[in-house]
Motif scaffolding. Sequence first.
Motif, PDB file in Angstrom:
ATOM      1  N   UNK A  27       0.711  -1.186  -0.251  1.00  8.55           N
ATOM      2  CA  UNK A  27      -0.237  -0.187  -0.187  1.00  8.55           C
ATOM      3  C   UNK A  27       0.367   1.342  -0.280  1.00  8.55           C
ATOM      4  N   UNK A  28       0.490   2.154  -1.036  1.00 12.03           N
ATOM      5  CA  UNK A  28       1.113   3.850  -0.751  1.00 12.03           C
ATOM      6  C   UNK A  28       0.464   5.104  -0.290  1.00 12.03           C
ATOM      7  N   UNK A  29       0.627   5.642  -0.112  1.00 10.42           N
ATOM      8  CA  UNK A  29      -0.306   7.042   0.158  1.00 10.42           C
ATOM      9  C   UNK A  29       0.867   8.282   0.283  1.00 10.42           C
ATOM     10  N   UNK A  53      -1.709   5.864  14.751  1.00  7.84           N
ATOM     11  CA  UNK A  53      -1.025   6.576  15.730  1.00  7.84           C
ATOM     12  C   UNK A  53       0.435   7.202  15.468  1.00  7.84           C
ATOM     13  N   UNK A  54       0.612   8.408  16.403  1.00  6.38           N
ATOM     14  CA  UNK A  54       1.240   9.185  16.318  1.00  6.38           C
ATOM     15  C   UNK A  54       3.018   8.401  16.870  1.00  6.38           C
ATOM     16  N   UNK A  75       3.069  19.781  13.389  1.00  4.74           N
ATOM     17  CA  UNK A  75       2.666  18.787  11.946  1.00  4.74           C
ATOM     18  C   UNK A  75       3.222  17.166  12.731  1.00  4.74           C
ATOM     19  N   UNK A  76       2.843  16.514  12.142  1.00  6.00           N
ATOM     20  CA  UNK A  76       3.073  14.759  12.930  1.00  6.00           C
ATOM     21  C   UNK A  76       3.230  13.836  11.686  1.00  6.00           C
ATOM     22  N   UNK A  77       3.822  13.252  11.808  1.00  5.08           N
ATOM     23  CA  UNK A  77       3.909  11.853  10.961  1.00  5.08           C
ATOM     24  C   UNK A  77       2.938  10.588  11.832  1.00  5.08           C
ATOM     25  N   UNK A  83      -0.221   0.477   7.347  1.00  2.00           N
ATOM     26  CA  UNK A  83       0.959   0.292   7.340  1.00  2.00           C
ATOM     27  C   UNK A  83       1.709   1.466   6.700  1.00  2.00           C
ATOM     28  N   UNK A  84       1.546   2.210   5.798  1.00  2.00           N
ATOM     29  CA  UNK A  84       2.011   3.750   5.823  1.00  2.00           C
ATOM     30  C   UNK A  84       2.328   4.462   6.379  1.00  2.00           C
TER      31      UNK A  84
END
Length: 134
Positions: A27-29, A53-54, A75-77, A83-84
């Motif tokens: 999967x890709x985003x 989750x952060x 901002x966060x990841x 998964x991505x």
Amino acid sequence: MELPRYHRLQGALYRLEGSRCNACGTLHFPARAVCPGCGGTEHLPHRFKGAGTLWSFSELYQLQRGHPKDIPHLVGIIQLDEGPRVLAQITDAEPEELSIGMRLEMVTRLIRSLGEDGLRIYGYKFRPVMEKNG
């Protein structure tokens, strides 16, 4: 952002739509034309659930052109459940309320506007998961 580009990105901005590689299932985003894992070039659209989750976060004090003047902003990841990882603005939270590993959910909010009477661009942001009472 030009109007044609905005229309092309509506799936990603409003539905968190990425892609799934037909060859390996990765999967890709955002959506990709070529899979970095296997080199596959055939993909199907994949709509992510919008929960995760952060993984990391930061507070930004640099104003970006065309973005609302809400400085500082977070901002966060976010590690999506599928998964991505997604880089996104975090909303409805103060920095001291955030912690690595906490649950976040996608919401659609104003990202930027092009002038007072111009195009208003909405898209995804993430916020802490609200506790449901009762």
